[in-house]
Design a protein around this motif. Sequence first.
Motif, PDB file in Angstrom:
ATOM      1  N   UNK A 104       0.821  -1.205   0.000  1.00  0.00           N
ATOM      2  CA  UNK A 104       0.000   0.000   0.000  1.00  0.00           C
ATOM      3  C   UNK A 104       0.862   1.266   0.000  1.00  0.00           C
ATOM      4  N   UNK A 105       1.990   1.212   0.690  1.00  0.00           N
ATOM      5  CA  UNK A 105       2.918   2.347   0.662  1.00  0.00           C
ATOM      6  C   UNK A 105       3.420   2.568  -0.762  1.00  0.00           C
ATOM      7  N   UNK A 106       3.831   1.485  -1.420  1.00  0.00           N
ATOM      8  CA  UNK A 106       4.323   1.591  -2.791  1.00  0.00           C
ATOM      9  C   UNK A 106       3.213   2.044  -3.739  1.00  0.00           C
ATOM     10  N   UNK A 107       1.999   1.591  -3.485  1.00  0.00           N
ATOM     11  CA  UNK A 107       0.878   2.001  -4.335  1.00  0.00           C
ATOM     12  C   UNK A 107       0.697   3.516  -4.289  1.00  0.00           C
ATOM     13  N   UNK A 108       0.845   4.087  -3.099  1.00  0.00           N
ATOM     14  CA  UNK A 108       0.767   5.537  -2.983  1.00  0.00           C
ATOM     15  C   UNK A 108       1.844   6.227  -3.791  1.00  0.00           C
ATOM     16  N   UNK A 109       3.050   5.651  -3.797  1.00  0.00           N
ATOM     17  CA  UNK A 109       4.133   6.223  -4.587  1.00  0.00           C
ATOM     18  C   UNK A 109       3.870   6.099  -6.074  1.00  0.00           C
ATOM     19  N   UNK A 110       3.345   4.934  -6.486  1.00  0.00           N
ATOM     20  CA  UNK A 110       3.030   4.723  -7.907  1.00  0.00           C
ATOM     21  C   UNK A 110       1.970   5.716  -8.364  1.00  0.00           C
ATOM     22  N   UNK A 111       0.972   5.950  -7.525  1.00  0.00           N
ATOM     23  CA  UNK A 111      -0.095   6.892  -7.885  1.00  0.00           C
ATOM     24  C   UNK A 111       0.437   8.312  -8.052  1.00  0.00           C
ATOM     25  N   UNK A 112       1.556   8.613  -7.385  1.00  0.00           N
ATOM     26  CA  UNK A 112       2.120   9.963  -7.469  1.00  0.00           C
ATOM     27  C   UNK A 112       3.009  10.162  -8.693  1.00  0.00           C
ATOM     28  N   UNK A 113       3.333   9.077  -9.394  1.00  0.00           N
ATOM     29  CA  UNK A 113       4.149   9.189 -10.607  1.00  0.00           C
ATOM     30  C   UNK A 113       3.252   9.606 -11.764  1.00  0.00           C
TER      31      UNK A 113
END
Length: 217
Positions: A104-113
């Motif tokens: 979920x942490x990585x998903x937040x980062x992916x969404x910000x790209x």
Amino acid sequence: MNWLNLAAGWLPEFFDGFLVTLALVAMCLPAALVLGMLLVLLRVSEKAVVWAPTYAVIEFLRNVPTFLLILVVYYGAPLLGSRLDGIYCGAIAIAVQHTAYLAEVFRGGVAAVPRTQWDAGRAIGLKPAGVFFRVVLPQAVLKVVPAIGNQVVVLIKDTSLVAGIGVVDLTLSGKLVMERTASSYEVFVVIAAFYLILTTIASALFRWLEIPAGKRR
């Protein structure tokens, strides 16, 4: 018993427990980071048949108490014919749960790209998985380094829960010393100091990683 006698008489036993805690962190952390990166690829899929069950698994793992998951693995392994030691059962449970948190942490980062990064990767001929791992994920990780650091600190503290299944880690070693010395306050202050050392080092490392490469000294 005063603090000096406690340190002189029982510090070696604390250190043995500290090594077990370090071993747990060394097993859990790399597994959770790698599996979290793989899981988030399924989580961000545009196909409902892929992301929907992945979302369900992640939510289940995030909402089950860590100690309960440790007990499920510990008592469930023999039913599957496995004779895993408690330390490995604890490591599996902690790593699996933190895989869900980190996904979920990585998903937040992916969404910000920006979406243009996906398009750029496809424009140069990369397949979707190649775009994700070579273009998007590196940028996503950089955006969520503080959140990853927080999760690592939580993982370190969660390793103390393996004491509940008889693994003589830092926490249980303190309990054993307490039973022999009746010095509960002093013992657990020393144990807290060991955990503080670990979490402080981890926090400092991730704060350093937040600094742009060109400004590090």
